[in-house]
Design an enzyme around this catalytic site. Structure first.
Site, PDB file in Angstrom:
ATOM      1  N   ASP A 133       0.921  -1.324  -0.013  1.00 44.03           N
ATOM      2  CA  ASP A 133      -0.074  -0.177  -0.020  1.00 44.03           C
ATOM      3  C   ASP A 133       0.764   1.402   0.013  1.00 44.03           C
ATOM      4  O   ASP A 133       1.915   1.117   0.454  1.00 44.03           O
ATOM      5  CB  ASP A 133      -1.133   0.048   1.195  1.00 44.03           C
ATOM      6  CG  ASP A 133      -0.175  -0.046   2.587  1.00 44.03           C
ATOM      7  OD1 ASP A 133       0.086   0.906   2.983  1.00 44.03           O
ATOM      8  OD2 ASP A 133       0.101  -1.236   3.002  1.00 44.03           O
ATOM      9  N   GLU A 146      -7.224   4.477  12.372  1.00 51.19           N
ATOM     10  CA  GLU A 146      -6.046   4.400  13.205  1.00 51.19           C
ATOM     11  C   GLU A 146      -5.974   5.836  13.910  1.00 51.19           C
ATOM     12  O   GLU A 146      -6.886   6.442  13.686  1.00 51.19           O
ATOM     13  CB  GLU A 146      -4.618   3.811  12.538  1.00 51.19           C
ATOM     14  CG  GLU A 146      -4.614   5.003  11.231  1.00 51.19           C
ATOM     15  CD  GLU A 146      -3.146   4.627  10.369  1.00 51.19           C
ATOM     16  OE1 GLU A 146      -2.055   4.516  11.173  1.00 51.19           O
ATOM     17  OE2 GLU A 146      -3.349   4.372   9.398  1.00 51.19           O
TER      18      GLU A 146
END
Length: 218
Positions: free
Chosen positions: A22, A113
């Site tokens: 990613d 997150e």
């Protein structure tokens, strides 16, 4: 042996794995062709954050990934304190986070997150549901959910509300994935390292290439 294989499959222990990675604007120069040649078959690319930020490298990354033959998709960095889940899902969809059944596009991913944005665990679960349901209503697919066990326990109370709808992208930098949070029986993608030779973070898909292709096609 058949029983053993069924048990392994149920527990989500990969009999095969597909490398991937990613990326975001923090990696402006990514060698997608070299990544593909090394065995990578998918990449997840940052598209948006909140409702006012589009990753400046998204278009370049997306085109590079496509040209290299990678299965690719976008991700949205959640900012639950700034606006509703529905609003952010709509923004994501309008700026690269969509899905199509072309066989090379992954459902969008919601990146969860950081801190809990001042939300209670129940409010956070509702926010994620708002994002997820909005994405699903407009694409027919539920987004991938990226998180780590600590965040999920702290910010959602280890909610099991998404185990039957949203594939888990597990962030855990270790030699083993460990037990997935929230009652998910297995992870779909595991981010196991914050470095990748050709740019970004190292990921692995839990299954055969045909299963990754199935995730893309729906």
């Amino acid at each position: 042996m058949v029983i053993l294989l069924l048990i392994i499959t149920f527990l989500g222990l990969a009999l095969a794995a597909v490398p991937g990675f990613d990326v975001s604007h923090y990696q402006p120069n990514v060698d997608f062709a070299a990544a593909y040649s090394s065995g990578a078959r998918f990449v997840i690319i940052k598209a948006t954050q909140g409702t006012s930020y589009v990753d400046p490298s998204f278009n370049t990354h997306y085109t590079g990934a496509t040209n290299a033959g990678l299965i690719r998709g976008g991700y949205h960095f959640a900012e639950p304190a700034s606006s509703s889940g529905a609003t952010q899902a709509t923004y994501f969809l309008s700026h690269g986070g969509g899905w199509s059944g072309d066989g090379i596009t992954l459902p969008g991913m919601l990146d969860l997150e950081g801190d809990c944005a001042g939300l209670s665990t129940s409010a956070m679960v509702l926010w994620i549901q708002d994002f997820s349901n909005t994405y699903h209503s407009k694409t027919g697919r539920y987004p991938l959910l990226y998180t780590n066990p600590s965040w999920w326990a702290t910010c959602t109370g280890d909610s099991g509300a998404f185990t039957n709808t949203n594939p888990l992208v597990l962030a855990r930098y270790s030699s083993s994935a460990g037990t997935p949070p929230g009652g998910w029986p297995y992870y779909t993608i595991w981010q196991f390292n914050d470095a990748y030779k050709y740019g970004g973070d190292s990921d692995t898909f839990n299954g055969e290439l045909s299963s990754l292709q199935k995730l893309a096609t729906g």
